[in-house]
Design an enzyme around this catalytic site. Structure first.
Site, mmCIF file in Angstrom:
data_model
loop_
_atom_site.group_PDB
_atom_site.id
_atom_site.type_symbol
_atom_site.label_atom_id
_atom_site.label_comp_id
_atom_site.label_asym_id
_atom_site.label_seq_id
_atom_site.Cartn_x
_atom_site.Cartn_y
_atom_site.Cartn_z
ATOM 1 N N LYS A 1 33.586 29.553 27.979
ATOM 2 C CA LYS A 1 34.385 29.688 29.205
ATOM 3 C C LYS A 1 34.285 28.451 30.100
ATOM 4 C CE LYS A 1 33.397 34.671 29.451
ATOM 5 N NZ LYS A 1 32.207 34.731 28.570
ATOM 6 N N CYS B 1 43.356 39.460 23.374
ATOM 7 C CA CYS B 1 42.556 40.508 24.025
ATOM 8 C C CYS B 1 43.396 41.742 24.330
ATOM 9 C CB CYS B 1 41.954 39.965 25.313
ATOM 10 S SG CYS B 1 41.144 41.220 26.329
ATOM 11 N N SER C 1 41.000 46.098 33.469
ATOM 12 C CA SER C 1 42.410 46.363 33.156
ATOM 13 C C SER C 1 42.955 47.632 33.803
ATOM 14 C CB SER C 1 42.608 46.429 31.640
ATOM 15 O OG SER C 1 41.831 47.469 31.060
#
Length: 249
Positions: free
Chosen positions: A58, A31, A88
């Site tokens: 997940k 990612c 992020s």
């Protein structure tokens, strides 16, 4: 106590982590948004644990740390009752403020604001190239053309700044926040019919910048080669993403 080097998925027991006060980064190995945070943690030499998450399947317990099920998520174990941070850029801003060693954001308020704007503008690069980068068979025919148009802004900006890095003579926040996609662009040579590569005349400054970033000691800590990125993306196209392929060696 070691954390298994694998991506946790549905049905996986929650890993037992050491109570050592270290930050805990929940991420996915391929990612680019996760890599942004890894670059900040490594640049500042902040000890931390990494827990890898399978994004297709997940684990049930992951929403305790990331309500939307996204990565990255950063658990601040030293703050009692504090939920994990997500997104992020928010995590990057927090880390740069909380850990002042090797500051990456500019100290000048105006330049800091301008750099934040530039990072936001990179979203158009990401959205344009994403369908091609992820081997989506339904990618728009003009995806690469739109990607190049968006990327022109960064070639022009680096030329205007007249420095090796967007951060000046040293790597700064813009450099690390956009690098993960430049690491992945060479994988298009292996995944597209036209064996796509950036035009060296059109992107002369950015390609010089790429060479410099690729040699950065911090970048090397999380770097994966283009063929490995391509192998992962091709497994996604087949509907069976091989998240752990990067751990096979």
């Amino acid at each position: 106590m070691s954390i298994p080097l694998k991506h946790f998925k549905k049905g996986s027991a929650k890993p037992v982590l050491p109570e050592d006060g270290l930050l805990r980064l929940y991420c996915m190995h391929f990612c680019p948004f996760s890599q942004r945070v890894r670059l900040l943690l490594d640049a500042k030499q902040i000890p931390h644990h990494k827990i890898y998450i399978d994004l297709i399947d997940k684990p049930e317990w992951y929403r305790e740390y990331s309500p939307l099920g996204k990565v990255p998520a950063l658990q601040l174990t030293h703050v009692a009752g504090q939920p994990a941070l997500v997104e992020s850029l928010i995590i990057a801003a927090y880390l740069d403020e909380q850990y002042p060693q090797r500051p990456l954001f500019p100290t000048d308020p105006l330049q800091k604001a301008l750099d934040k704007i530039l990072i936001e503008r990179f979203a158009s690069v990401v959205s344009a190239v994403y369908p091609v980068l992820t081997c989506n068979k339904n990618a728009p025919a003009d995806a690469l053309e739109n990607f190049e148009s968006a990327l022109d802004v960064f070639e022009q900006e680096l030329t205007k700044r007249g420095t090796p890095y967007f951060g000046g003579q040293q790597i700064g926040i813009v450099d690390y926040m956009i690098w993960p996609w430049f690491e992945r662009i060479p994988s298009l040579k292996y995944t597209t019919e036209q064996h796509y590569e950036l035009n060296p005349k059109r992107y002369e400054q950015l390609l010089k910048w790429c060479q410099l970033l690729a040699q950065d000691a911090v970048v090397k800590l999380s770097a994966l080669d283009a063929q490995l990125h391509a192998k992962f993306q091709q497994s996604k196209r087949l509907g069976k993403p091989q998240y752990d392929v990067g751990f096979e060696d």
